[in-house]
Design a protein around this motif. Structure first.
Motif, short mmCIF file in Angstrom:
data_model
loop_
_atom_site.label_atom_id
_atom_site.label_comp_id
_atom_site.label_asym_id
_atom_site.label_seq_id
_atom_site.Cartn_x
_atom_site.Cartn_y
_atom_site.Cartn_z
N LEU A 24 13.49 -6.74 -0.54
CA LEU A 24 14.36 -7.05 0.58
C LEU A 24 14.05 -6.22 1.82
N GLY A 25 13.58 -5.00 1.64
CA GLY A 25 13.27 -4.14 2.79
C GLY A 25 12.22 -4.74 3.70
N TYR A 26 11.23 -5.40 3.13
CA TYR A 26 10.21 -6.04 3.95
C TYR A 26 10.78 -7.22 4.73
N PHE B 64 4.50 -10.13 11.03
CA PHE B 64 3.60 -10.85 10.12
C PHE B 64 3.27 -10.01 8.89
N TYR B 65 3.03 -8.74 9.08
CA TYR B 65 2.72 -7.87 7.95
C TYR B 65 3.91 -7.77 7.00
N LEU C 95 9.18 2.73 -2.12
CA LEU C 95 8.20 1.67 -1.99
C LEU C 95 7.29 1.51 -3.20
N THR C 96 7.27 2.47 -4.10
CA THR C 96 6.41 2.36 -5.29
C THR C 96 7.21 1.76 -6.44
N ARG D 266 4.11 -9.07 3.13
CA ARG D 266 4.46 -8.16 2.03
C ARG D 266 5.70 -8.66 1.29
N TYR D 267 6.65 -9.24 2.02
CA TYR D 267 7.85 -9.78 1.37
C TYR D 267 7.47 -10.94 0.46
#
Length: 172
Positions: A114-116, A102-103, A33-34, A107-108
């Motif tokens: 793509l993960g979001y 929604f979160y 994620l970073t 974030r996407y």
């Protein structure tokens, strides 16, 4: 199996799919994620593991409190026993999946990862399924033996024009 049981076990599987990697490999998930690889510190590992265990707990509570997983033997319980907590648990889990949707979508839009988007699609599907279960999948319907219709229908959100025609000339 009822629609409520499908929702309960499906939601538990979705939450477990997210929780197990967080609980077992928090440094790997944090490094994904970073943007620049950085080794996760102790606080990040603690919060990742805590989130993983919390998601597993939410999933197990959902399965148990909806009655999808009976806590007694099937011979001891009558066939029509319904958990008194099932509507409340489905409502709360629907809010959880909706806020997660929604979160993840926000974030996407911000990051383009793509993960979001996959998280938003999965949580959105379960939020919609929970709404459907709340509206239409109640197993406590009162079916008429003569007509086969559900006696509890009120016409909301759909109007019953045929019944209105028959009742128009009759006074109650």
């Amino acid at each position: 199996m009822s629609a409520l049981a499908y929702y309960s076990f499906g939601s538990f599987a979705w939450l477990s799919l997210q929780a197990v990697p967080l609980a077992i490999w928090p440094t790997f998930i944090i490094s994904l994620l970073t943007p620049d690889y950085q080794h996760a510190n102790q606080i990040e590992q603690y919060f990742a593991r805590s989130l993983g265990v919390s998601e597993l707990t939410i999933g197990l509570l959902l399965v148990v409190l909806t009655g999808a997983l009976p806590l007694t033997s099937l011979t001891d319980t009558p066939a029509e026993v319904v958990s008194p907590y099932q509507n409340a648990v489905v409502l709360i889990s629907m809010f959880y999946h909706a806020t997660s949707t929604f979160y993840d979508y926000a974030r996407y839009n911000g990051t383009g990862q793509l993960g979001y988007l996959l998280g938003a699609i999965g949580s959105g599907a379960f939020a919609a399924f929970a709404l459907w279960v709340m509206m239409f999948a109640d197993s406590r319907g009162h079916i008429s033996r003569r007509t086969g219709a559900d006696k509890r229908t009120s016409g909301f959100p759909f109007k019953n024009a045929e019944a209105d025609k028959r009742l128009k000339g009759k006074s109650l």
